[in-house]
Design an enzyme around this catalytic site. Structure first.
Site, PDB file in Angstrom:
ATOM      1  N   ARG A 234      32.114  30.343  33.558  1.00  0.00           N
ATOM      2  CA  ARG A 234      33.190  31.278  33.719  1.00  0.00           C
ATOM      3  C   ARG A 234      33.276  32.124  32.659  1.00  0.00           C
ATOM      4  O   ARG A 234      32.994  31.910  31.403  1.00  0.00           O
ATOM      5  CB  ARG A 234      34.686  30.485  33.983  1.00  0.00           C
ATOM      6  N   ASP A 258      25.759  34.937  32.036  1.00  0.00           N
ATOM      7  CA  ASP A 258      25.549  35.380  33.427  1.00  0.00           C
ATOM      8  C   ASP A 258      27.127  35.618  33.803  1.00  0.00           C
ATOM      9  O   ASP A 258      27.205  36.605  34.665  1.00  0.00           O
ATOM     10  CB  ASP A 258      25.214  34.054  34.390  1.00  0.00           C
ATOM     11  N   GLU A 263      33.726  40.868  32.424  1.00  0.00           N
ATOM     12  CA  GLU A 263      33.229  41.565  33.525  1.00  0.00           C
ATOM     13  C   GLU A 263      34.235  42.148  34.567  1.00  0.00           C
ATOM     14  O   GLU A 263      33.983  43.262  35.112  1.00  0.00           O
ATOM     15  CB  GLU A 263      32.453  40.473  34.401  1.00  0.00           C
ATOM     16  N   HIS A 295      26.573  38.009  36.999  1.00  0.00           N
ATOM     17  CA  HIS A 295      27.108  37.031  37.532  1.00  0.00           C
ATOM     18  C   HIS A 295      26.657  36.649  39.067  1.00  0.00           C
ATOM     19  O   HIS A 295      27.027  37.023  40.240  1.00  0.00           O
ATOM     20  CB  HIS A 295      28.694  37.476  37.864  1.00  0.00           C
TER      21      HIS A 295
HETATM   22  C1  COI Z   1      32.691  31.920  42.270  1.00  0.00           C
HETATM   23  O1  COI Z   1      32.135  31.219  43.230  1.00  0.00           O
HETATM   24  O2  COI Z   1      33.740  31.612  41.865  1.00  0.00           O
HETATM   25  C2  COI Z   1      31.624  32.579  41.381  1.00  0.00           C
HETATM   26  O3  COI Z   1      31.580  32.352  40.294  1.00  0.00           O
HETATM   27  C3  COI Z   1      30.460  33.610  42.201  1.00  0.00           C
HETATM   28  C4  COI Z   1      31.441  34.969  42.015  1.00  0.00           C
HETATM   29  C5  COI Z   1      30.457  36.095  41.893  1.00  0.00           C
HETATM   30  C6  COI Z   1      32.594  35.093  42.562  1.00  0.00           C
END
Ligand code: COI
Length: 331
Positions: A234, A258, A263, A295
């Protein structure tokens, strides 16, 4: 059933189309994110599904209530961008997809580890400069000889330990309280010990307020000189300012990020050309021993299919029974 889908990406469209054909659902697909303004596009629908990392503002839930809409199925896992108090106030039930492909994220973490251990970024940079001899001089390290600290032994952490066992790496975790996980080889130690003993630390815990900046100046100082940090977890887990200082001083040998801390703010503040302008992001980009990605660790065909199908199943459950096994209560 009539469903409005927001934040729809091209890769999702075939799975939505397949679902509509199989169920007869009427799906209105919107690439727009769900905001207090765009929520009006859902007029006439019975439920909403959405994918976005930017906040679900209180106005979204007020707008849903005004349209007599009470079900929102997120097509992702994280719910840190949901204002649950507002959802509750407006009678909106929210579900998520807790696991769409743990392997996707575990494999991406391995990819980052190998990239950093074999200095792939520096090799590519040398080759792009035309310096073939220099590119041949980046002495690598082997994953099988590394101790890897896996912080978090949920579905993703466990998938990663399985892969690391396959590579022959020594694995540490911090979950000293839990029963040994059958079939996996690892040793559970307290976090300070994991940090001090690992050649690579990789994060797979939720972005709760208690976990915010788990990796801060002190944690980085505890890590081995030259150790690598991987965050496909996260965005709030790593204090980016502290990481940049540790990379610049050479104490930390590299990082795979990532999930970048700012972000969401940066996505909301994209410049007119759609550029992501942020001094910390630029500082990380400038480091040859850092691999950044937007991400996307989760982003595979398997995961996208599971995200779409699970979210739509939740909406069927909600509309038919007012319940879903994947409803998220929120804090
Ligand atoms: C999630 O599923 O919470 C992720 O981290 C993917 C994201 C790009 C929303």
């Amino acid at each position: 059933m009539r469903i409005a889908a927001f934040g729809v990406r091209e890769a999702e469209r075939p799975y939505f189309a397949h679902w509509a054909k199989a169920t007869g659902d009427q799906l209105a697909l919107h690439s727009e994110l769900l905001t207090p303004t765009t929520v009006s596009l859902a007029a006439g629908a019975q439920a909403i599904t959405c994918f976005q990392t930017v906040p679900y503002a209180p106005g979204v839930f007020a707008g849903m209530a005004a349209l007599n809409l009470h079900y929102l199925a997120l097509r992702n896992t994280g719910t840190d961008n949901v204002d649950f108090a507002a959802a509750k106030r407006h009678g909106v039930h929210v579900s998520n997809v807790p696991a769409y492909s743990p392997a996707a994220i575990a494999e991406f973490a391995i990819a980052d580890m190998l990239y950093l251990l074999r200095h792939t970024g520096a090799v590519q940079a040398d080759l792009h400069r035309g310096d073939y001899p220099a590119a041949a001089l980046h002495l690598g390290r082997e994953l099988n000889a590394c101790t890897v600290g896996v912080v978090g032994t949920g579905r993703i952490g466990r998938a990663l330990i399985r892969l690391l066992n396959g590579f022959g790496a020594t694995v540490l975790t911090t979950d000293t309280h839990r029963q040994p996980i059958a079939g996996l080889r690892y040793t559970a130690v307290p976090l300070p010990e994991l940090l001090a003993q690992s050649d690579i630390v990789t994060l797979h815990i939720p972005g709760t307020p208690e976990n915010t900046h788990l990796i801060d100046t002190n944690a980085l100082a505890r890590m081995r000189r030259g150790a690598l940090l991987i965050n496909t977890g996260r965005p709030n887990l790593v204090d980016t300012r502290a990481l940049i200082a540790a990379l610049q001083s050479g104490h930390i040998g590299g990082a795979g990020i990532d999930t970048y801390e700012n972000e969401t703010a940066d996505l909301l503040a994209l410049d007119r050309r759609g550029h992501f302008n942020d001094p910390q992001w630029q500082a990380l980009l400038a480091q040859p021993n850092v691999v950044l990605s937007p991400h996307i660790a989760y982003y595979t065909a398997t995961a996208v299919q599971n995200m779409v199908e699970t979210a739509l199943t939740c909406l069927h459950d909600f509309v038919q029974t007012n319940e879903s096994a994947l409803e998220v209560a929120g804090q």
